[in-house]
Design a protein around this motif. Structure first.
Motif, short mmCIF file in Angstrom:
data_model
loop_
_atom_site.label_atom_id
_atom_site.label_comp_id
_atom_site.label_asym_id
_atom_site.label_seq_id
_atom_site.Cartn_x
_atom_site.Cartn_y
_atom_site.Cartn_z
N PRO A 14 -2.37 -0.68 -4.22
CA PRO A 14 -3.35 0.21 -3.58
C PRO A 14 -2.71 1.53 -3.19
CG PRO A 14 -3.57 -2.03 -2.74
CD PRO A 14 -2.33 -2.00 -3.59
N LEU A 15 -3.44 2.62 -3.45
CA LEU A 15 -2.92 3.96 -3.25
C LEU A 15 -3.93 4.83 -2.51
CD1 LEU A 15 -0.85 6.26 -3.90
CD2 LEU A 15 -2.14 6.61 -6.02
N VAL A 16 -3.45 5.50 -1.46
CA VAL A 16 -4.24 6.52 -0.78
C VAL A 16 -3.51 7.84 -1.02
CG1 VAL A 16 -5.12 7.39 1.42
CG2 VAL A 16 -5.07 4.92 0.99
N GLU A 51 -7.80 5.90 -3.55
CA GLU A 51 -8.63 6.61 -2.58
C GLU A 51 -7.98 7.93 -2.23
OE1 GLU A 51 -11.79 7.57 -0.85
OE2 GLU A 51 -11.72 5.54 -1.66
N PHE A 52 -8.79 8.90 -1.91
CA PHE A 52 -8.30 10.21 -1.50
C PHE A 52 -8.71 10.43 -0.05
CE2 PHE A 52 -9.01 14.66 -0.57
CZ PHE A 52 -7.79 15.21 -0.93
N ILE A 53 -7.79 11.00 0.73
CA ILE A 53 -8.11 11.38 2.11
C ILE A 53 -7.58 12.78 2.34
CG2 ILE A 53 -6.05 10.32 3.09
CD1 ILE A 53 -7.80 9.51 5.52
N GLU A 54 -8.41 13.61 2.94
CA GLU A 54 -8.02 14.99 3.18
C GLU A 54 -7.35 15.12 4.54
OE1 GLU A 54 -9.78 19.42 2.27
OE2 GLU A 54 -11.12 17.71 2.20
N SER A 83 -10.78 0.98 1.22
CA SER A 83 -11.33 1.40 -0.06
C SER A 83 -10.25 1.33 -1.15
CB SER A 83 -11.89 2.81 0.04
OG SER A 83 -12.36 3.24 -1.22
N ALA A 84 -9.04 1.79 -0.85
CA ALA A 84 -7.94 1.75 -1.83
C ALA A 84 -7.63 0.32 -2.24
CB ALA A 84 -6.70 2.42 -1.25
N MET A 85 -7.67 -0.59 -1.27
CA MET A 85 -7.39 -2.00 -1.57
C MET A 85 -8.47 -2.58 -2.48
SD MET A 85 -5.74 -3.35 1.96
CE MET A 85 -3.96 -3.52 1.91
N ALA A 86 -9.71 -2.24 -2.21
CA ALA A 86 -10.82 -2.72 -3.05
C ALA A 86 -10.74 -2.12 -4.46
CB ALA A 86 -12.16 -2.38 -2.40
N LYS A 87 -10.44 -0.84 -4.54
CA LYS A 87 -10.34 -0.18 -5.85
C LYS A 87 -9.19 -0.76 -6.68
CE LYS A 87 -12.48 4.25 -4.73
NZ LYS A 87 -12.30 5.72 -4.72
N ALA A 88 -8.06 -1.05 -6.03
CA ALA A 88 -6.91 -1.60 -6.76
C ALA A 88 -7.23 -2.97 -7.34
CB ALA A 88 -5.70 -1.68 -5.83
N LYS A 89 -8.05 -3.74 -6.64
CA LYS A 89 -8.45 -5.06 -7.15
C LYS A 89 -9.27 -4.94 -8.42
CE LYS A 89 -8.37 -7.54 -2.78
NZ LYS A 89 -9.16 -8.15 -1.72
N LEU A 124 0.87 -1.18 0.00
CA LEU A 124 0.00 0.00 0.00
C LEU A 124 0.90 1.23 0.00
CD1 LEU A 124 -2.98 1.26 0.56
CD2 LEU A 124 -2.15 1.44 2.89
N ILE A 125 0.47 2.26 -0.73
CA ILE A 125 1.23 3.50 -0.76
C ILE A 125 0.31 4.63 -0.32
CG2 ILE A 125 2.47 5.16 -2.22
CD1 ILE A 125 3.05 2.69 -4.09
N MET A 126 0.81 5.43 0.61
CA MET A 126 0.11 6.64 1.03
C MET A 126 0.96 7.79 0.53
SD MET A 126 -1.46 5.78 4.73
CE MET A 126 -2.47 7.21 4.56
N LEU A 127 0.38 8.61 -0.36
CA LEU A 127 1.15 9.60 -1.10
C LEU A 127 0.61 11.01 -0.90
CD1 LEU A 127 3.22 10.37 -3.35
CD2 LEU A 127 1.43 9.75 -5.01
#
Length: 187
Positions: A81-83, A104-107, A121-127, A50-53
């Motif tokens: 997966p990316l947040v 996924e985006f997080i503010e 959510s990011a993990m589900a979207k990446a799948k 997972l990457i949080m960027l």
């Protein structure tokens, strides 16, 4: 031993510490990069789960890292997966149109519950991500057919077209100037 590697690419030590403390203990090996350049290097070496960027980064911007992640995903045939994190969602939406389909985006700032939800959510979207170009290379109607380019790819193509058009215009001007000089020499 931790089973999942999470790479946090953010120039704020506060955000890095916050993410580390919000994750369930023992399940994650949290890797950290203070800028986009180091983040890309760690992505290639460590292959995080997972990457949080952060979108605004020194040296190599979050936008540039995002684009490189798209290229890596195409090459590897899978999406990490990316947040994507930012204090200003509008800056992200300027470059990447919503809805954010494969990440996924997080503010910022965010709460633990929001972070955990964003990760899930990011993990589900990446799948759900599928490598682009699984058929026709047609650019007309490809997106409507469901196998088209992502918003990031479209933006990158538009940018590339604008650059190419500027180069064409400059070449036209140069050719015009050359023709004018040749005509003057022939008189």
């Amino acid at each position: 031993m931790a089973t999942n590697k999470i790479l946090v690419i953010d120039d704020s030590k506060v955000i890095q510490k916050m993410v580390r403390e919000m994750l369930p203990p023992g399940n994650f090996d949290v890797l950290q990069a203070m800028n986009g350049e180091d983040g890309l290097e760690m992505i290639r070496k460590e292959h995080p789960n997972l990457i949080m960027l952060d979108f605004l980064l020194p040296r190599v911007s979050g936008w540039d890292v995002f684009q490189e992640l798209q290229n890596i995903s195409k090459t590897e045939g899978k999406m990490t997966p990316l947040v994507l994190m930012s204090g200003r969602k509008e800056e992200v939406a300027e470059k990447i149109s919503e809805p954010f389909e494969y990440f996924e985006f997080i503010e910022k700032p965010f709460e633990k519950k929001s972070l955990i939800g964003a990760i899930k959510s990011a993990m589900a979207k990446a799948k759900n991500w599928h490598p682009p170009g699984g058929g026709s290379s047609s650019t007309s109607g490809g997106a409507a057919a469901g196998g088209g380019a992502s918003a990031a790819e479209i933006m990158a193509m538009k940018k590339q077209i604008a650059t190419m058009q500027a180069e064409i215009d400059a070449l036209k001007k140069q050719v015009s100037q050359i023709i004018t000089v040749v005509k003057q020499k022939l008189k």
